[in-house]
Design a protein around this motif. Structure first.
Motif, PDB file in Angstrom:
ATOM      1  N   LEU A  29      31.597 -45.494  -2.774  1.00  0.00           N
ATOM      2  CA  LEU A  29      32.154 -46.246  -3.912  1.00  0.00           C
ATOM      3  C   LEU A  29      32.465 -47.701  -3.563  1.00  0.00           C
ATOM      4  N   LEU A  50      36.928 -44.568   0.142  1.00  0.00           N
ATOM      5  CA  LEU A  50      35.998 -45.097  -0.865  1.00  0.00           C
ATOM      6  C   LEU A  50      34.601 -45.294  -0.257  1.00  0.00           C
ATOM      7  N   GLU A  90      32.774 -42.066   0.089  1.00  0.00           N
ATOM      8  CA  GLU A  90      32.317 -41.559  -1.218  1.00  0.00           C
ATOM      9  C   GLU A  90      31.210 -42.438  -1.810  1.00  0.00           C
ATOM     10  N   ARG A 139      38.143 -35.998 -10.612  1.00  0.00           N
ATOM     11  CA  ARG A 139      38.819 -37.246 -10.250  1.00  0.00           C
ATOM     12  C   ARG A 139      39.660 -37.047  -8.992  1.00  0.00           C
ATOM     13  N   LYS A 193      36.552 -42.664 -11.089  1.00  0.00           N
ATOM     14  CA  LYS A 193      36.385 -41.604 -10.080  1.00  0.00           C
ATOM     15  C   LYS A 193      37.691 -41.462  -9.284  1.00  0.00           C
ATOM     16  N   ALA A 205      34.874 -47.569 -10.777  1.00  0.00           N
ATOM     17  CA  ALA A 205      35.081 -46.431  -9.871  1.00  0.00           C
ATOM     18  C   ALA A 205      36.583 -46.236  -9.680  1.00  0.00           C
ATOM     19  N   LEU A 206      37.326 -47.343  -9.768  1.00  0.00           N
ATOM     20  CA  LEU A 206      38.742 -47.299  -9.401  1.00  0.00           C
ATOM     21  C   LEU A 206      39.660 -47.793 -10.525  1.00  0.00           C
TER      22      LEU A 206
END
Ligand code: URA
Length: 196
Positions: A195, A190, A193, A158, A123, A35-36
């Protein structure tokens, strides 16, 4: 995995015929579909020695960063804009010391960074300091003071989340509280979202 090998081979090849020939390449590394993605400026001495990003002093800062987010190093992807250690000769000792990457170095690596981002497809991209902020946002005039601590939408869904470079925090202690606040804002973002 195959895609990463192809990417690395392309970069190796481009470097072989450039004026950076013969230098140690410090490739990005990490999870397959993270994700990161975190992007720093350029490797330092320890990174060059080990051939891995963020393993020197900056690695300690990275550990603190991951702890706040409750993530493991293997769960994210870590890279730098410039994949070689920029050095200059110290006038005092004559030894190689770190210097900021030059405009030419950044321009050389920029297309490879863009390809790397497309390949990793994170993301959220967390940039550390001005060099990756400019490279990722595409805004030459972007400065960290205006961008840090909040999400900025990029193309393809993104999100860019800019942080100060940990080294800047070491040199300017008054930035510590700002950096800590930005990290908490990143965590909250995060979480919102889904995430984390
Ligand atoms: N180490 C890295 O790999 N990148 C930085 O930006 C600083 C230290």
């Amino acid at each position: 995995m195959q895609q990463r090998m192809t990417y690395q081979n392309q970069l190796r090849k481009a470097l072989e015929t450039s004026l950076y020939q013969g230098k140690t390449i410090v490739f990005g590394e990490g999870a397959q579909s993270p994700a990161l993605m975190m992007i720093g400026e350029a490797p330092g001495g320890e990174e060059e020695k080990q051939g891995r990003p963020f393993v020197g002093k900056a690695g300690k800062n990275l550990s603190a960063f991951l702890e706040v987010l409750g993530l493991k190093r293997e769960e994210i992807y870590i890279s730098n804009v410039v994949k070689l250690r920029p050095v200059k000769e110290s006038p005092k000792t004559g030894k190689a010391v770190n210097r900021p990457p030059s405009g030419e170095e950044i321009a050389f690596f920029l297309p490879f960074l863009q390809e790397e981002i497309a390949m990793v497809a994170p993301k959220v991209i967390v940039t550390l300091g001005n060099v990756p902020l400019k490279a990722v946002s595409g805004e030459k005039g972007a400065v960290i003071g205006d961008y840090h601590g909040k999400p900025l939408p990029l193309a393809e869904g993104r999100i860019l989340f800019a942080l100060y470079h940990p080294a800047a925090v070491i040199y300017n202690r008054s930035l510590q509280a700002v950096y800590d606040g930005d990290l908490l804002a990143l965590r909250a973002f995060l979480e919102s979202e889904g995430l984390l």
